[in-house]
Design an enzyme around this catalytic site. Sequence first.
Site, PDB file in Angstrom:
ATOM      1  N   HIS A 123       0.759  -1.318   0.085  1.00 19.55           N
ATOM      2  CA  HIS A 123      -0.044  -0.027   0.074  1.00 19.55           C
ATOM      3  C   HIS A 123       0.724   1.273   0.003  1.00 19.55           C
ATOM      4  CE1 HIS A 123      -3.670  -2.425   1.659  1.00 19.55           C
ATOM      5  NE2 HIS A 123      -3.461  -2.707   0.428  1.00 19.55           N
ATOM      6  N   SER A 216      -6.842  -7.534   9.467  1.00 22.43           N
ATOM      7  CA  SER A 216      -8.368  -7.922   9.776  1.00 22.43           C
ATOM      8  C   SER A 216      -8.778  -8.886   8.615  1.00 22.43           C
ATOM      9  CB  SER A 216      -9.250  -6.770   9.843  1.00 22.43           C
ATOM     10  OG  SER A 216      -9.156  -6.013   8.640  1.00 22.43           O
TER      11      SER A 216
END
Length: 270
Positions: A123, A216
Site C-alpha cells: 500500500h 483484519s
Amino acid sequence: MILEELDDAAGWLRTARRVAVFTGAGVSAESGIPTFRDGGGLWREFPPEEFASWRGLLSAAATSPGKLARFLLALLEPIATARPNSAHTAIAEIEKYTRVTIITQNVDGLHQEAGSREVLQIHGTLLEIVDSHGQPVRTLTRADLLEMVRRLHRAADRPAAALSLPWAIRPMAGLRPTGAYKPRIVLFGDAMAEPDWSAAMEAADECDCFLSVGTSGQVMPAAMLPSRARIAGAPVIEIGPEPCLGDIQLRGHAGSLLPQLVQAAFHQVD
Ligand code: NAD
C-alpha cells in the site's frame, strides 16, 4: 492449548526455507499507531468514503479544511512519534535464520526501522513523496512529520484553516511548477503499489510458511494473500486478538506473541 499451538507454529517456522510475513495495522498498534477499524479507530470519526480517496481528500480540503487538518493530525501524529515495537524486532530477527519477505499493508516504515531488509510495501509508504508520474521527489523523516504535525496543530486551531493547511503539509503534498506531488500511498480506488504487489504474490506462492500478523483480512486484494499461500501448500499461522482462519491461530497481541514464537522456533534447546 496456546502452548501447543505455539510449538506447532514454531516447528513450521524453524523448518521453513522461505517465510512470508504479512502484516497489517495491528503489528504497529503497540507502537502507539491506532488501527483504523478497531473501536475508537480513525474510520469512526473520519469515514473512509470521505477520507480514504484522493477525490475525497481534495473535496475535504475545499469544503472542510479544519476537519481535514484534524484527520491529518490523527493520522500523522502517532506515526511521527512511533518506534518499532517488539513484534517488528522479532520479525526482523527471523532473517538471521531463514529467508524472509515482509509483505506489509502499513505505510509507517517501522519494519525497515527495526532492521528488516526485504520489505514489500503493497500500500506504499507515507515517507516517500512522488510526483504525478510516480517519480521520487523526496524522502521524509519522522522529524519532518513531527514538524508538519506542529504546523497542523496551528492550522487546525485557526478559523482560516484553508489558508494555513497547504503551508502545513507542504513537505508532503502540494503543487510545484512541474505538477502535483504527494505521498506514495495507495488509497481506495488506486492500483496496488508496484513492483511490490507482484513480488508479494510471488512470495505468497513460493514461501513454505506464511505468517499473518495484525490484519483484519478485510482490505482487498491484499486479503487474498493467505489463501494464495495455502493453495500453494504453505501453512498459514495467524497472530491477532480476533478469531481468524489460519491453520494455526495464536490469539493475542503481536508484541508479546511474536517474541515468544521466535524464541520457541530458534532459541529453545530441547
Ligand atoms: P487491518 O485490516 O490491518 O486490521 C487491524 C487488525 O489488527 C485487526 O484485526 C485487529 O484485531 C488487529 N490488532 C489490533 N491490535 C493488535 C495487536 N496488538 N496485535 C495483533 N493484532 C492486533 O487494518 P485497519 O486498521 O482496518 O486498516 C486498513 C488499512 O489501513 C490497512 O491497509 C492498514 O495497513 C492501513 N493502516 C496502516 C497503519 C500503519 O501504517 N501503521 C495504521 C492503520 C491503518
